[in-house]
Motif scaffolding. Structure first.
Motif, PDB file in Angstrom:
ATOM      1  N   LEU A   1       0.815  -1.212   0.000  1.00 40.02           N
ATOM      2  CA  LEU A   1       0.000   0.000   0.000  1.00 40.02           C
ATOM      3  C   LEU A   1       0.850   1.264   0.000  1.00 40.02           C
ATOM      4  N   LEU A   2       1.931   1.243   0.777  1.00 37.05           N
ATOM      5  CA  LEU A   2       2.764   2.437   0.940  1.00 37.05           C
ATOM      6  C   LEU A   2       3.907   2.525  -0.062  1.00 37.05           C
ATOM      7  N   HIS A   3       4.142   1.464  -0.824  1.00 32.00           N
ATOM      8  CA  HIS A   3       5.321   1.416  -1.701  1.00 32.00           C
ATOM      9  C   HIS A   3       5.404   2.609  -2.669  1.00 32.00           C
ATOM     10  N   PRO A   4       4.327   2.948  -3.432  1.00 33.69           N
ATOM     11  CA  PRO A   4       4.436   4.104  -4.345  1.00 33.69           C
ATOM     12  C   PRO A   4       4.741   5.405  -3.605  1.00 33.69           C
ATOM     13  N   PHE A   5       4.100   5.590  -2.436  1.00 35.67           N
ATOM     14  CA  PHE A   5       4.343   6.808  -1.657  1.00 35.67           C
ATOM     15  C   PHE A   5       5.786   6.868  -1.161  1.00 35.67           C
ATOM     16  N   LEU A   6       6.285   5.732  -0.674  1.00 39.65           N
ATOM     17  CA  LEU A   6       7.667   5.691  -0.185  1.00 39.65           C
ATOM     18  C   LEU A   6       8.662   5.933  -1.316  1.00 39.65           C
ATOM     19  N   GLU A   7       8.370   5.396  -2.505  1.00 36.06           N
ATOM     20  CA  GLU A   7       9.257   5.624  -3.655  1.00 36.06           C
ATOM     21  C   GLU A   7       9.321   7.099  -4.017  1.00 36.06           C
ATOM     22  N   SER A   8       8.165   7.778  -3.930  1.00 39.37           N
ATOM     23  CA  SER A   8       8.126   9.193  -4.315  1.00 39.37           C
ATOM     24  C   SER A   8       8.902  10.077  -3.333  1.00 39.37           C
ATOM     25  N   ILE A   9       8.846   9.757  -2.053  1.00 39.95           N
ATOM     26  CA  ILE A   9       9.523  10.620  -1.069  1.00 39.95           C
ATOM     27  C   ILE A   9      10.986  10.224  -0.866  1.00 39.95           C
ATOM     28  N   THR A  10      11.332   8.966  -1.183  1.00 39.75           N
ATOM     29  CA  THR A  10      12.729   8.533  -1.026  1.00 39.75           C
ATOM     30  C   THR A  10      13.489   8.561  -2.348  1.00 39.75           C
ATOM     31  N   HIS A  11      12.763   8.864  -3.447  1.00 42.72           N
ATOM     32  CA  HIS A  11      13.380   8.913  -4.776  1.00 42.72           C
ATOM     33  C   HIS A  11      14.097   7.597  -5.125  1.00 42.72           C
TER      34      HIS A  11
END
Length: 263
Positions: free
Chosen positions: A195-205
């Protein structure tokens, strides 16, 4: 054309000219302007190499005339260069004329090459972007599918645990609850990860180190919560088992007392 060049190098002039004429006539029948110009140029080059400058200039001019004022003017590059070489030493006006024609044809060819390269680069980039979009869409679809499976698995495990806790006649081992609790923890962690993977990718680049730290933080929040839930569940289970055993004991005592009274 190739046979004409070979026979020309072998010194067989009649055969060479025959093959050149055959190639030119075949190209004219097919109405292939570029081929006709190419074969006229090859014949002009043959005459030039044979030091027959007049014949060479005739066919070089024919090669230019075929593609002049068409979309294939860049095919006049070679015959224009040939005419420039012919007239360079004895006719300055013609030499200037064909030098200009050679320059224009060269610029046209260069521009056409650049346009083709630009179009190829654009097409390649569009294809790459399409492939990336397709891969992203496929990954998103797989992620949604995995989330649904995780939710289904969490629902099943939760149902089993609740059934074991709320069953009024079924004595359950605490080890079984702990086992299902661990599975539930892993499923919840995987669900949150998806669930959080896309969000984490966006903030951690897409940084692997930052992604790992974020997942560790999620796990650090889940584990204490899991321990509390597991402790509460175990206590409830122990109380339920005690109540079931006590109820069974009462039934046994009542049965024994009834048998004694009847005697």
């Amino acid at each position: 054309e190739s046979l004409g060049k070979i026979q020309g190098k072998l010194g067989n002039q009649a055969l060479a000219l025959g093959y050149f004429d055959l190639a030119i006539n075949e190209a004219i029948k097919k109405n292939s302007l570029t081929r006709v110009s190419q074969y006229y140029t090859s014949l002009a080059q043959y005459y030039f190499d044979s030091n027959q400058k007049d014949s060479s200039s005739v066919y070089a001019k024919k090669a230019i005339g075929v593609v002049q004022n068409t979309a294939f003017t860049n095919s006049s590059l070679k015959p224009a260069k040939l005419l420039l070489d012919i007239y360079r030493s004895n006719n300055s006006d013609s030499a200037f004329k064909y030098s200009e024609m050679y320059r224009i044809a060269n610029d046209s060819l260069f521009s056409a090459t650049k346009i083709k390269q630009a179009n190829l680069m654009t097409f390649t980039e569009d294809l790459r972007q399409q492939e990336l979009a397709d891969a992203k869409a496929k990954a998103e679809e797989e992620r949604k599918h995995n989330i649904q499976l995780s939710l289904l698995a969490i629902g099943i495990i939760t149902f089993i645990i609740l059934f074991l806790l709320l069953s009024r006649s079924f004595i359950t081992n605490t080890k079984l609850i702990e086992f299902f609790g661990v599975i539930a923890l892993l499923l919840v962690f995987e669900f949150l990860n998806l669930l959080l993977h896309p969000f984490l990718e966006s903030i951690t680049h897409h940084s692997p180190v930052l992604m790992l730290l974020a997942l560790v933080c999620v796990a650090a929040l889940l584990v204490p919560f899991h321990h509390r839930v597991e402790k509460w569940t175990t206590n409830k289970l122990v109380e339920k088992n005690k109540a079931i055993r006590l109820a069974n004991a009462k039934k046994t005592i009542e049965k024994l007392e009834g048998e004694t009274t009847s005697q």
